[in-house]
Motif scaffolding. Structure first.
Motif, short mmCIF file in Angstrom:
data_model
loop_
_atom_site.label_atom_id
_atom_site.label_comp_id
_atom_site.label_asym_id
_atom_site.label_seq_id
_atom_site.Cartn_x
_atom_site.Cartn_y
_atom_site.Cartn_z
N THR A 1 0.94 -1.08 0.09
CA THR A 1 0.14 -0.08 0.11
C THR A 1 0.69 1.28 0.02
O THR A 1 0.52 2.15 -0.50
N THR A 2 2.06 1.30 0.77
CA THR A 2 3.05 2.37 0.41
C THR A 2 3.58 2.70 -0.64
O THR A 2 3.62 3.97 -1.18
N VAL A 3 4.11 1.60 -1.49
CA VAL A 3 4.45 1.83 -2.79
C VAL A 3 3.15 2.51 -3.81
O VAL A 3 3.29 3.32 -4.71
N LEU A 4 2.09 1.66 -3.63
CA LEU A 4 0.66 2.16 -4.73
C LEU A 4 0.32 3.41 -4.12
O LEU A 4 -0.31 3.89 -4.98
N SER A 5 0.38 3.76 -2.96
CA SER A 5 -0.24 4.96 -2.59
C SER A 5 0.51 6.23 -3.22
O SER A 5 -0.34 7.41 -3.29
N SER A 6 1.54 6.14 -3.88
CA SER A 6 2.09 7.40 -4.56
C SER A 6 1.25 7.67 -5.74
O SER A 6 1.11 8.70 -6.08
N LEU A 7 0.66 6.50 -6.23
CA LEU A 7 -0.40 6.73 -7.40
C LEU A 7 -1.81 7.18 -7.08
O LEU A 7 -2.20 8.21 -7.37
N SER A 8 -2.23 6.07 -5.95
CA SER A 8 -3.42 6.72 -5.67
C SER A 8 -3.59 7.97 -4.81
O SER A 8 -4.76 8.81 -5.07
N MET A 9 -2.71 8.36 -4.11
CA MET A 9 -2.90 9.73 -3.52
C MET A 9 -2.69 11.04 -4.55
O MET A 9 -3.25 11.90 -4.36
N PHE A 10 -1.79 10.81 -5.44
CA PHE A 10 -1.74 11.71 -6.55
C PHE A 10 -2.87 11.79 -7.36
O PHE A 10 -3.35 13.18 -7.61
N LEU A 11 -3.61 10.76 -7.59
CA LEU A 11 -4.89 10.67 -8.37
C LEU A 11 -6.06 11.54 -7.56
O LEU A 11 -6.95 12.53 -8.14
N MET A 12 -5.99 11.10 -6.24
CA MET A 12 -7.06 11.76 -5.45
C MET A 12 -6.67 13.27 -5.49
O MET A 12 -7.98 14.15 -5.71
N ILE A 13 -5.58 13.83 -5.18
CA ILE A 13 -5.24 15.13 -5.17
C ILE A 13 -5.46 15.89 -6.64
O ILE A 13 -6.36 16.98 -6.64
N TYR A 14 -5.24 15.32 -7.53
CA TYR A 14 -5.44 15.80 -8.87
C TYR A 14 -6.94 15.90 -9.07
O TYR A 14 -7.34 17.23 -9.56
N LEU A 15 -7.71 15.02 -8.89
CA LEU A 15 -9.20 15.04 -9.15
C LEU A 15 -9.83 16.11 -8.23
O LEU A 15 -10.51 16.87 -8.79
N PHE A 16 -9.70 15.88 -6.97
CA PHE A 16 -10.34 17.07 -5.99
C PHE A 16 -10.07 18.37 -6.16
O PHE A 16 -10.65 19.43 -6.02
N LYS A 17 -8.63 18.66 -6.51
CA LYS A 17 -8.04 20.03 -6.70
C LYS A 17 -8.70 20.29 -8.19
O LYS A 17 -9.06 21.65 -8.28
N GLY A 18 -8.65 19.61 -8.92
CA GLY A 18 -8.95 19.72 -10.32
C GLY A 18 -10.82 20.25 -10.32
O GLY A 18 -11.13 21.18 -11.11
N VAL A 19 -11.65 19.58 -9.46
CA VAL A 19 -12.82 19.99 -9.33
C VAL A 19 -13.39 20.97 -8.58
O VAL A 19 -14.54 21.31 -8.30
N GLY A 20 -12.22 21.43 -7.88
CA GLY A 20 -12.50 22.53 -6.82
C GLY A 20 -12.98 22.41 -5.61
O GLY A 20 -13.44 23.26 -4.98
N ILE A 21 -12.73 20.99 -5.08
CA ILE A 21 -13.37 20.57 -3.78
C ILE A 21 -12.39 21.50 -2.60
O ILE A 21 -12.67 21.68 -1.75
N PHE A 22 -11.19 21.51 -2.77
CA PHE A 22 -10.06 22.07 -2.18
C PHE A 22 -8.97 22.86 -3.04
O PHE A 22 -9.01 22.64 -4.21
#
Length: 324
Positions: free
Chosen positions: A303-324
């Motif tokens: 999960t530590t290795v895969l989180s670099s991708l999953s966390m990036f996707l979440m930040i990009y998604l939520f930042k992109g739609v203006g949630i934060f």
């Protein structure tokens, strides 16, 4: 870098580098432990002793240090802290109801349940939130440490004690909770923080230095126990657990958080709390409480290795739609 991440434009490569720079050192510490074990520079007996030391001394002081850093007057809505607290309890309760239906071995049940509700927020929370919101708002992230760390440890002890024997022994579980050094580290840190006690600088220095040893040494020990061939034996459990830890749990908990009106820094902190990989201390606790330490270590690693991708996707998604 800050302008690109927080300005009008969002650049995927910089967000990816942000999460990789947090994840990569953790992976390298595990890899070092693995390399030393393979080279014969450490053996199983030494790793077991170091794990015990981490559990009994370094991790409790690390937790205490995290809570001492929290300012009692930090600005954070009680609502978001309560959501982090009761959301964690809800994830643990659902996991405890579902996992035993599909996993027969008690040692594995406790480890998987703990992995599903216990994230690595203590390591990911402050750095990621400060990177997303460099102009301030750190109080919310810091206060979330106070809401999550104690409940992680209380629930972790309850779950692992429940599946330690063959039956549920309430008295034994209560004794296990009261004897757990991680819980006492949280109690000491919370008490000192609430009472606004200022410790002597010499004592603070010792606590800080010992606390800083916890995660690196725990990751080194974890790497020393990893058996690459065993990944195949645990493939199904690791696939299920990784998917739920990094996608399933955050998807449900963040959908509810959005519906409840959380936005901005509060939503980002909840994203990190529910979307981070398995906590390093979940491996240490499992190793000390007769859980399946091999599976626990593999959960942290994958999960530590895969989180670099999953966390990036979440930040990009939520930042992109203006949630934060």
């Amino acid at each position: 870098m800050e302008r690109n991440i927080h300005g009008n434009g969002v650049f995927p490569i910089e967000l990816l580098l942000l999460t990789v720079n947090i994840v990569l050192p953790l992976f390298l510490m595990m890899a070092t432990g693995y390399a030393f074990r393979r080279a014969g520079l450490v053996d199983a007996r030494l790793i077991k002793g170091m794990n015990k030391l981490v559990f009994q001394l370094f991790l409790p002081l690390s937790l205490m240090q995290s809570l001492l850093r929290v300012q009692p007057d930090s600005v954070a809505s009680p609502k978001v802290l309560l959501y982090g607290l009761f959301g964690t309890i809800a994830v643990a309760a659902v996991s405890a109801a579902v996992v035993p239906r599909f996993v027969s071995e008690n040692a594995r049940r406790g480890v998987i349940i703990q992995g599903l509700f216990r994230s690595n927020y203590a390591i990911f929370g402050i750095p990621l939130s400060e990177a997303i919101f460099p102009q301030g708002d750190g109080g919310v992230a810091a206060m979330m440490v106070m809401a999550t760390i104690p409940i992680y440890n209380i629930l972790g002890v309850i779950v692992l004690e429940t599946y330690r024997g063959g039956r549920v022994d309430v008295l034994k579980i209560l004794k296990g909770i009261l004897k757990n050094p991680l819980l006492w580290g949280c109690v000491a840190g919370f008490t000192l923080m609430e009472c606004r006690v200022t410790l002597p600088s010499s004592l603070t220095s010792v606590i800080t230095k010992f606390g800083q040893v916890a995660s690196p040494l725990a990751l080194f020990c974890l790497g020393g126990t990893i058996d690459i061939k065993a990944l195949g034996r645990n493939r199904r459990s690791l696939t299920f657990m990784s998917f739920m830890r990094l996608i399933g749990v955050p998807a449900v908990m963040l959908a509810v958080a959005y519906a409840m009106g959380f936005r901005g820094v509060e939503f980002a902190v909840l994203m990190i709390a529910f979307g981070s990989p398995c906590a390093v201390s979940s491996y240490t606790m499992a190793a000390q409480m007769d859980g399946d330490a091999e599976l626990a270590g593999q959960q942290v690693m994958i999960t530590t290795v895969l989180s670099s991708l999953s966390m990036f996707l979440m930040i990009y998604l939520f930042k992109g739609v203006g949630i934060f």
